[in-house]
Design a protein around this motif. Structure first.
Motif, PDB file in Angstrom:
ATOM      1  N   GLU A  76       0.830  -1.208   0.000  1.00 23.97           N
ATOM      2  CA  GLU A  76       0.000   0.000   0.000  1.00 23.97           C
ATOM      3  C   GLU A  76       0.863   1.255   0.000  1.00 23.97           C
ATOM      4  OE1 GLU A  76      -2.731   0.080   3.240  1.00 23.97           O
ATOM      5  OE2 GLU A  76      -4.259  -1.078   2.190  1.00 23.97           O
ATOM      6  N   ALA A  77       1.919   1.243   0.794  1.00 18.59           N
ATOM      7  CA  ALA A  77       2.791   2.418   0.883  1.00 18.59           C
ATOM      8  C   ALA A  77       3.469   2.704  -0.451  1.00 18.59           C
ATOM      9  CB  ALA A  77       3.842   2.208   1.984  1.00 18.59           C
ATOM     10  N   VAL A  78       3.836   1.650  -1.187  1.00 19.76           N
ATOM     11  CA  VAL A  78       4.441   1.829  -2.504  1.00 19.76           C
ATOM     12  C   VAL A  78       3.425   2.402  -3.481  1.00 19.76           C
ATOM     13  CG1 VAL A  78       5.429   0.615  -4.489  1.00 19.76           C
ATOM     14  CG2 VAL A  78       6.222   0.072  -2.183  1.00 19.76           C
ATOM     15  N   ARG A  79       2.214   1.867  -3.465  1.00 21.60           N
ATOM     16  CA  ARG A  79       1.166   2.385  -4.354  1.00 21.60           C
ATOM     17  C   ARG A  79       0.856   3.846  -4.052  1.00 21.60           C
ATOM     18  NH1 ARG A  79      -2.310  -2.211  -2.948  1.00 21.60           N
ATOM     19  NH2 ARG A  79      -1.865  -3.984  -4.324  1.00 21.60           N
ATOM     20  N   ARG A  80       0.967   4.208  -2.804  1.00 19.98           N
ATOM     21  CA  ARG A  80       0.618   5.565  -2.374  1.00 19.98           C
ATOM     22  C   ARG A  80       1.514   6.620  -3.009  1.00 19.98           C
ATOM     23  NH1 ARG A  80      -0.382   7.346   3.912  1.00 19.98           N
ATOM     24  NH2 ARG A  80      -0.352   9.624   3.660  1.00 19.98           N
ATOM     25  N   MET A  81       2.781   6.304  -3.236  1.00 21.63           N
ATOM     26  CA  MET A  81       3.733   7.328  -3.686  1.00 21.63           C
ATOM     27  C   MET A  81       3.580   7.609  -5.189  1.00 21.63           C
ATOM     28  SD  MET A  81       7.458   5.606  -3.947  1.00 21.63           S
ATOM     29  CE  MET A  81       7.698   4.214  -5.017  1.00 21.63           C
ATOM     30  N   VAL A  82       2.450   8.187  -5.557  1.00 18.90           N
ATOM     31  CA  VAL A  82       2.169   8.461  -6.977  1.00 18.90           C
ATOM     32  C   VAL A  82       3.175   9.435  -7.585  1.00 18.90           C
ATOM     33  CG1 VAL A  82      -0.269   7.910  -6.861  1.00 18.90           C
ATOM     34  CG2 VAL A  82       0.484  10.238  -6.313  1.00 18.90           C
ATOM     35  N   LEU A  83       3.743  10.316  -6.779  1.00 20.98           N
ATOM     36  CA  LEU A  83       4.722  11.263  -7.323  1.00 20.98           C
ATOM     37  C   LEU A  83       6.003  10.556  -7.737  1.00 20.98           C
ATOM     38  CD1 LEU A  83       4.313  14.369  -4.976  1.00 20.98           C
ATOM     39  CD2 LEU A  83       3.066  13.760  -7.059  1.00 20.98           C
ATOM     40  N   GLY A  84       6.217   9.361  -7.221  1.00 18.54           N
ATOM     41  CA  GLY A  84       7.375   8.580  -7.622  1.00 18.54           C
ATOM     42  C   GLY A  84       7.349   8.193  -9.091  1.00 18.54           C
ATOM     43  N   SER A  85       6.172   8.262  -9.700  1.00 17.11           N
ATOM     44  CA  SER A  85       6.074   7.932 -11.126  1.00 17.11           C
ATOM     45  C   SER A  85       6.865   8.894 -11.985  1.00 17.11           C
ATOM     46  CB  SER A  85       4.599   7.950 -11.558  1.00 17.11           C
ATOM     47  OG  SER A  85       3.874   6.946 -10.891  1.00 17.11           O
ATOM     48  N   SER A  86       7.161  10.083 -11.469  1.00 18.00           N
ATOM     49  CA  SER A  86       7.927  11.075 -12.223  1.00 18.00           C
ATOM     50  C   SER A  86       9.428  10.855 -12.134  1.00 18.00           C
ATOM     51  CB  SER A  86       7.586  12.488 -11.717  1.00 18.00           C
ATOM     52  OG  SER A  86       6.220  12.793 -11.944  1.00 18.00           O
ATOM     53  N   LEU A  87       9.859   9.955 -11.257  1.00 18.05           N
ATOM     54  CA  LEU A  87      11.287   9.680 -11.063  1.00 18.05           C
ATOM     55  C   LEU A  87      11.555   8.230 -11.455  1.00 18.05           C
ATOM     56  CD1 LEU A  87      11.663  11.444  -7.607  1.00 18.05           C
ATOM     57  CD2 LEU A  87      12.365  12.336  -9.849  1.00 18.05           C
ATOM     58  N   PRO A  88      12.359   7.985 -12.505  1.00 17.07           N
ATOM     59  CA  PRO A  88      12.529   6.633 -13.034  1.00 17.07           C
ATOM     60  C   PRO A  88      12.833   5.546 -12.001  1.00 17.07           C
ATOM     61  CG  PRO A  88      13.545   8.217 -14.512  1.00 17.07           C
ATOM     62  CD  PRO A  88      13.102   8.993 -13.295  1.00 17.07           C
ATOM     63  N   PRO A  89      13.739   5.763 -11.034  1.00 20.55           N
ATOM     64  CA  PRO A  89      14.012   4.683 -10.075  1.00 20.55           C
ATOM     65  C   PRO A  89      12.780   4.291  -9.263  1.00 20.55           C
ATOM     66  CG  PRO A  89      15.737   6.351  -9.992  1.00 20.55           C
ATOM     67  CD  PRO A  89      14.623   6.938 -10.799  1.00 20.55           C
ATOM     68  N   LEU A  90      11.990   5.293  -8.860  1.00 21.37           N
ATOM     69  CA  LEU A  90      10.800   5.003  -8.061  1.00 21.37           C
ATOM     70  C   LEU A  90       9.654   4.513  -8.928  1.00 21.37           C
ATOM     71  CD1 LEU A  90      10.801   7.822  -5.369  1.00 21.37           C
ATOM     72  CD2 LEU A  90      12.002   5.627  -5.426  1.00 21.37           C
ATOM     73  N   ASP A  91       9.633   4.908 -10.182  1.00 24.38           N
ATOM     74  CA  ASP A  91       8.629   4.379 -11.095  1.00 24.38           C
ATOM     75  C   ASP A  91       8.819   2.868 -11.252  1.00 24.38           C
ATOM     76  OD1 ASP A  91       6.433   4.653 -12.884  1.00 24.38           O
ATOM     77  OD2 ASP A  91       7.805   4.579 -14.589  1.00 24.38           O
ATOM     78  N   ALA A  92      10.081   2.448 -11.304  1.00 28.08           N
ATOM     79  CA  ALA A  92      10.365   1.011 -11.366  1.00 28.08           C
ATOM     80  C   ALA A  92       9.877   0.310 -10.105  1.00 28.08           C
ATOM     81  CB  ALA A  92      11.860   0.784 -11.557  1.00 28.08           C
ATOM     82  N   LEU A  93      10.082   0.929  -8.952  1.00 24.78           N
ATOM     83  CA  LEU A  93       9.622   0.351  -7.681  1.00 24.78           C
ATOM     84  C   LEU A  93       8.103   0.195  -7.687  1.00 24.78           C
ATOM     85  CD1 LEU A  93       9.828  -0.523  -4.725  1.00 24.78           C
ATOM     86  CD2 LEU A  93      10.016   1.907  -4.106  1.00 24.78           C
ATOM     87  N   ARG A  94       7.393   1.205  -8.138  1.00 26.48           N
ATOM     88  CA  ARG A  94       5.927   1.128  -8.174  1.00 26.48           C
ATOM     89  C   ARG A  94       5.455   0.063  -9.158  1.00 26.48           C
ATOM     90  NH1 ARG A  94       2.509   4.926  -9.574  1.00 26.48           N
ATOM     91  NH2 ARG A  94       1.102   4.598  -7.811  1.00 26.48           N
TER      92      ARG A  94
END
Length: 388
Positions: A76-94
């Motif tokens: 849930e915490a990973v799904r929550r970080m929608v702003l991470g979609s703008s940063l490639p490393p975190l987009d991969a995590l999501r």
């Protein structure tokens, strides 16, 4: 008749004029600041991020809530970080989840404090803040043991390919260092920070970043941070984005209007409703911050918009709260609180919206607002049309 500049350009020009007139101002010294981690992250970014004509200028994600969760709560915490979609490393995590991300060479979540970045997706500059300098050095050691090599003439810098290179044969969707398109990256450590960019120049620029050139040295960004300290008082900031006036000048979405089909009465009613809503929008602002916050078991949102005076900021706070109530209060019930926050000669509208229901590690309230901005279906940051 002279040509009239688009609304976004006029509002942005006003902001830049104010910046040049006001100069730089230091952040407030307050150890209890809600924005302490956000300020530290933004201090690693350049003031040039503010001068981009993008609705979203910079992003911040606190990684500790993800590291401290487990099982479904971590998912849930990973799904929550929608702003991470703008940063490639975190987009991969999501995209793949924590386990696959770690297996693809990501640093241990427990070692990552927060991640920030700026620039145009899909290739922005990312800055990881690790637990300490030793943790950052360990990440680079691991990369050099893999396919990263020292960059000639760039002491301490590593890369896994040529600048801006895309190589589909090397694609690793789960990897923060390759991603879906097999991109090449340049990395270097700066104390506890790791700078990651698609070319060597941005990395070198951030390594040499001086105080006047930091994002946190910008007086308008400082005012936005001061306002967010008021809006997020007593809460944890999970993620945040620095926004420009462009976020409020998107206008009507033609696709949404055409969705009414061939029924002209329905189309006219939708258009008139959209125009009326735009007329009640917020006054033009200089800069702003929008944050996903957590207060005890309740998620919420904190917003700070910067104005020249507190009278206008007070009006803006009331209008923003009204826009949220009209668009989302029946879908994700919550309580709105408004305030103003003086910052030097400026003043920020500070709005706090706290969800009525506890939602574990998710935040449907923030997600609804963010989706409304991205889709332009319900943008509560719309600048009043009378100012356009």
């Amino acid at each position: 008749m002279p040509t009239r500049r688009p609304a976004a350009a006029r509002v942005l020009a006003a902001a830049l004029l104010a910046l040049s007139a006001l100069g730089n101002a230091p952040a407030r010294a307050d150890e209890a600041q809600a924005t302490a981690a956000l300020r530290a992250a933004f201090a690693q970014l350049p003031d040039a991020a503010f001068h981009r004509n993008d609705a979203e200028q910079a992003w911040f994600v606190d990684m500790q809530p993800i590291a401290q969760a487990s099982g479904e709560a971590r998912t849930e915490a990973v799904r929550r970080m929608v702003l991470g979609s703008s940063l490639p490393p975190l987009d991969a995590l999501r995209m793949v989840g924590p386990d696959a991300w770690a297996a693809a060479g990501a640093p241990p979540l427990s070692d990552i404090r927060h991640v920030a970045g700026f620039g145009q997706p899909p290739i922005p500059v990312t800055v990881w803040t690790m637990r300490d300098a030793a943790a950052a050095a360990a990440v680079l050691d691991g990369l050099e043991d893999g396919d990263f090599e020292p960059v000639p003439g760039r002491a301490g810098m590593l890369s896994n390919g040529a600048p801006m290179e895309v190589n589909l044969t090397r694609r690793q969707p789960a990897s923060p260092w390759r991603g879906l398109l097999g991109r090449s990256y340049f990395v270097a450590a700066n104390g506890a920070a790791i700078i990651q960019a698609p070319g060597p120049e941005p990395v070198a620029a951030l390594l040499d970043l001086g105080e006047p050139a930091r994002l946190t040295s910008n007086v308008l960004v400082t005012a936005a941070l001061d306002g967010l300290d008021t809006a997020a008082a007593g809460a944890e900031i999970r993620q945040a984005m620095l926004v420009s006036p462009t976020i409020g000048t998107g206008g009507l979405d033609p696709a949404a209007m055409l969705g009414a089909g061939g029924d002209m009465d329905t189309l006219r009613a939708k258009l008139e409703a959209a125009q009326a809503k735009a007329a009640r929008g917020v006054p033009p602002f200089f800069s702003g911050l929008v944050a996903d916050v957590q207060t005890g078991p309740h998620p919420g949102m904190a917003v700070s918009l910067v104005y020249a005076d507190c009278a206008t900021a007070e009006q803006a706070a009331a209008r923003l709260a009204e826009a949220w109530t009209e668009a989302f209060a029946t879908i994700t019930p919550g309580t709105a609180k408004v305030a103003t926050a003086p910052s030097g000669t400026l003043c920020a509208a500070a709005v706090t919206i706290t969800a009525q229901d506890a939602s574990g590690n998710s935040n449907p309230l923030f997600l609804r607002v963010y989706d409304g901005h991205v889709s332009r279906q319900a943008n509560i940051f719309q600048i009043a049309s009378t100012a356009n």
